[in-house]
Scaffold this motif. Sequence first.
Motif, PDB file in Angstrom:
ATOM      1  N   ALA A 108       0.840  -1.202   0.000  1.00  0.00           N
ATOM      2  CA  ALA A 108       0.000   0.000   0.000  1.00  0.00           C
ATOM      3  C   ALA A 108       0.874   1.252   0.000  1.00  0.00           C
ATOM      4  N   CYS A 109       2.011   1.196   0.657  1.00  0.00           N
ATOM      5  CA  CYS A 109       2.853   2.392   0.783  1.00  0.00           C
ATOM      6  C   CYS A 109       4.224   2.264   0.118  1.00  0.00           C
ATOM      7  N   PRO A 123       9.958   9.036  15.976  1.00  0.00           N
ATOM      8  CA  PRO A 123       8.706   9.068  16.731  1.00  0.00           C
ATOM      9  C   PRO A 123       7.490   9.383  15.850  1.00  0.00           C
ATOM     10  N   ARG A 124       7.678  10.153  14.801  1.00  0.00           N
ATOM     11  CA  ARG A 124       6.544  10.465  13.931  1.00  0.00           C
ATOM     12  C   ARG A 124       6.661   9.757  12.587  1.00  0.00           C
ATOM     13  N   SER A 125       7.214   8.564  12.594  1.00  0.00           N
ATOM     14  CA  SER A 125       7.226   7.780  11.358  1.00  0.00           C
ATOM     15  C   SER A 125       5.783   7.616  10.896  1.00  0.00           C
ATOM     16  N   LEU A 126       5.580   7.672   9.589  1.00  0.00           N
ATOM     17  CA  LEU A 126       4.232   7.493   9.054  1.00  0.00           C
ATOM     18  C   LEU A 126       3.952   6.035   8.731  1.00  0.00           C
ATOM     19  N   MET A 127       4.872   5.176   9.149  1.00  0.00           N
ATOM     20  CA  MET A 127       4.671   3.741   8.928  1.00  0.00           C
ATOM     21  C   MET A 127       4.076   3.101  10.178  1.00  0.00           C
ATOM     22  N   PRO A 128       3.000   2.309  10.000  1.00  0.00           N
ATOM     23  CA  PRO A 128       2.400   1.639  11.171  1.00  0.00           C
ATOM     24  C   PRO A 128       3.290   0.516  11.697  1.00  0.00           C
ATOM     25  N   ASN A 129       3.098   0.177  12.954  1.00  0.00           N
ATOM     26  CA  ASN A 129       3.833  -0.935  13.562  1.00  0.00           C
ATOM     27  C   ASN A 129       2.945  -2.176  13.494  1.00  0.00           C
ATOM     28  N   SER A 130       3.333  -3.138  12.663  1.00  0.00           N
ATOM     29  CA  SER A 130       2.488  -4.320  12.466  1.00  0.00           C
ATOM     30  C   SER A 130       2.681  -5.379  13.552  1.00  0.00           C
ATOM     31  N   ASN A 155       1.504   4.356  16.590  1.00  0.00           N
ATOM     32  CA  ASN A 155       1.810   5.715  16.154  1.00  0.00           C
ATOM     33  C   ASN A 155       0.985   6.789  16.848  1.00  0.00           C
ATOM     34  N   GLN A 207      -2.792   9.433   3.042  1.00  0.00           N
ATOM     35  CA  GLN A 207      -1.950   8.650   2.132  1.00  0.00           C
ATOM     36  C   GLN A 207      -2.841   7.699   1.333  1.00  0.00           C
ATOM     37  N   THR A 213       8.590   3.570  14.977  1.00  0.00           N
ATOM     38  CA  THR A 213       8.637   4.807  15.761  1.00  0.00           C
ATOM     39  C   THR A 213       9.788   4.829  16.757  1.00  0.00           C
ATOM     40  N   TYR A 228      -1.297  10.945   8.360  1.00  0.00           N
ATOM     41  CA  TYR A 228      -1.307   9.482   8.465  1.00  0.00           C
ATOM     42  C   TYR A 228      -2.334   8.826   7.541  1.00  0.00           C
ATOM     43  N   LEU A 271      -5.405  -4.312   4.882  1.00  0.00           N
ATOM     44  CA  LEU A 271      -4.797  -3.149   4.210  1.00  0.00           C
ATOM     45  C   LEU A 271      -5.098  -1.869   4.983  1.00  0.00           C
ATOM     46  N   PRO A 294      -4.351  -0.354   8.180  1.00  0.00           N
ATOM     47  CA  PRO A 294      -3.380  -0.699   9.232  1.00  0.00           C
ATOM     48  C   PRO A 294      -3.902  -0.424  10.647  1.00  0.00           C
ATOM     49  N   ASN A 295      -3.245  -1.010  11.633  1.00  0.00           N
ATOM     50  CA  ASN A 295      -3.455  -0.665  13.045  1.00  0.00           C
ATOM     51  C   ASN A 295      -2.530   0.504  13.373  1.00  0.00           C
ATOM     52  N   TRP A 296      -3.069   1.496  14.073  1.00  0.00           N
ATOM     53  CA  TRP A 296      -2.257   2.701  14.346  1.00  0.00           C
ATOM     54  C   TRP A 296      -1.864   2.827  15.808  1.00  0.00           C
ATOM     55  N   ASN A 331      -1.969   6.414  -2.431  1.00  0.00           N
ATOM     56  CA  ASN A 331      -1.604   5.006  -2.264  1.00  0.00           C
ATOM     57  C   ASN A 331      -2.764   4.059  -2.568  1.00  0.00           C
ATOM     58  N   ILE A 335      -3.770  -1.265  -4.625  1.00  0.00           N
ATOM     59  CA  ILE A 335      -4.203  -2.224  -3.593  1.00  0.00           C
ATOM     60  C   ILE A 335      -5.573  -2.794  -3.948  1.00  0.00           C
ATOM     61  N   THR A 362       4.237   6.726  -0.841  1.00  0.00           N
ATOM     62  CA  THR A 362       4.635   7.562   0.298  1.00  0.00           C
ATOM     63  C   THR A 362       5.833   6.991   1.051  1.00  0.00           C
TER      64      THR A 362
END
Lengths: 240, 124
Positions: free
Chosen positions: A171-172, A211-218, B102, B42, A207, B39, B95, B97-99, B54, B58, A183
């Motif tokens: 997706a990203c 700390p402000r990464s735009l990537m989620p933590n899976s 963040n 995108q 993060t 966030y 697709l 995501p869990n946030w 994005n 997908i 992105t």
Amino acid sequence: MHYPRYNTLKRTVTFSLFLFFAVSLSAAESADGKQLLMDSCSNCHQIDMPNKASLTLQEKINRKGPPLYFAGHKYQQAWLENWLQHPRRITPSGGNYWANAVVVTDEGDEIDENKLTAHIAVNQQQAIAITQYLLTLKPFPDLIREGEYTPGKVPRMLAAKDFRKFKGCVACHRDEEGFGGVTGPELYTAMKRLTPEYIASYIRNPTAWEPRSLMPNSHLNDAPIYKLMNYLNIIVEDLP
Amino acid sequence: MNSVNRITSFFLLAVTLYSLSVTAQAESGITGKSLYQAYCSQCHGLYGDGFGVNSYDIDVAPRDHTDAGEMNARTNEDLFKAIKFGGKSVNKSPLMPNWDGNLDDQEINLIIKHLRKICCEGGQ
């Protein structure tokens, strides 16, 4: 710690590298690297470790380029030296705040190519000096597990499905030229650009690095992380 | 029993103090809109219509957050869960995501207020 034999090997390698650089590169040249960075790059890149742990969203949005203060953990030397002389785009949306280059159209949101600018290039000598300095920048040692990843085999179709469908990375991120999200940095070059330790660590906890990464933590464990990395190993072979 | 109670209330106090300190750390000047744009847009689009940069490669289309019908069919709790724990937690696509890594709860609630604005109050 986890791989004593690897560490001994690494120490030997590090020591020989040290000998090599001691003769081929004077301390003055590495200092030059820092000077060059401060003069030509610090406008857009954070070079020195920030003196506070947090990064506000507004600071992230205002950034003109990715931070370089943990470059020593992040980049592969050969790639870095070469890219600095022949830079090309890594993030399809530009590599600073993604929305800067995006316009809303009737067809949906699109990248406005006119808003993307070419990266400054340096000569070989400068690239060597800059790389030499950048590779000394290794904060957050706790986030890195030296030698943690050993490449393994994974069936390509399944691995692609995992990356795209189940884990949603596509997706990203692009996993081939022209396919995938815009992105995040392209990932079909990741195994050439980045150290495996950094890749694993970033996927584990984005993060922790920013700390402000735009990537989620899976919330992935080691096994699924290494599986994704095995896929990155397959697709890097597609490069010309 | 008594000492268990005392331990429990001490624990609750600690949790309250901790969440207060987290609340106090909220970034100044941050808004639901700025969080949403950084966030979420995108994929969901700068206007929240589902056509983010994005969204093209997908398999599942990101939800159109300006669709009042769909959005009104969801409670704030539904939205909170989907945002914090991801699409899978509400039987939707991974697709989305869990946030939780963040955004803190306060930020998610700011985003939910913003979602209510763009779906149903004609705001952006």
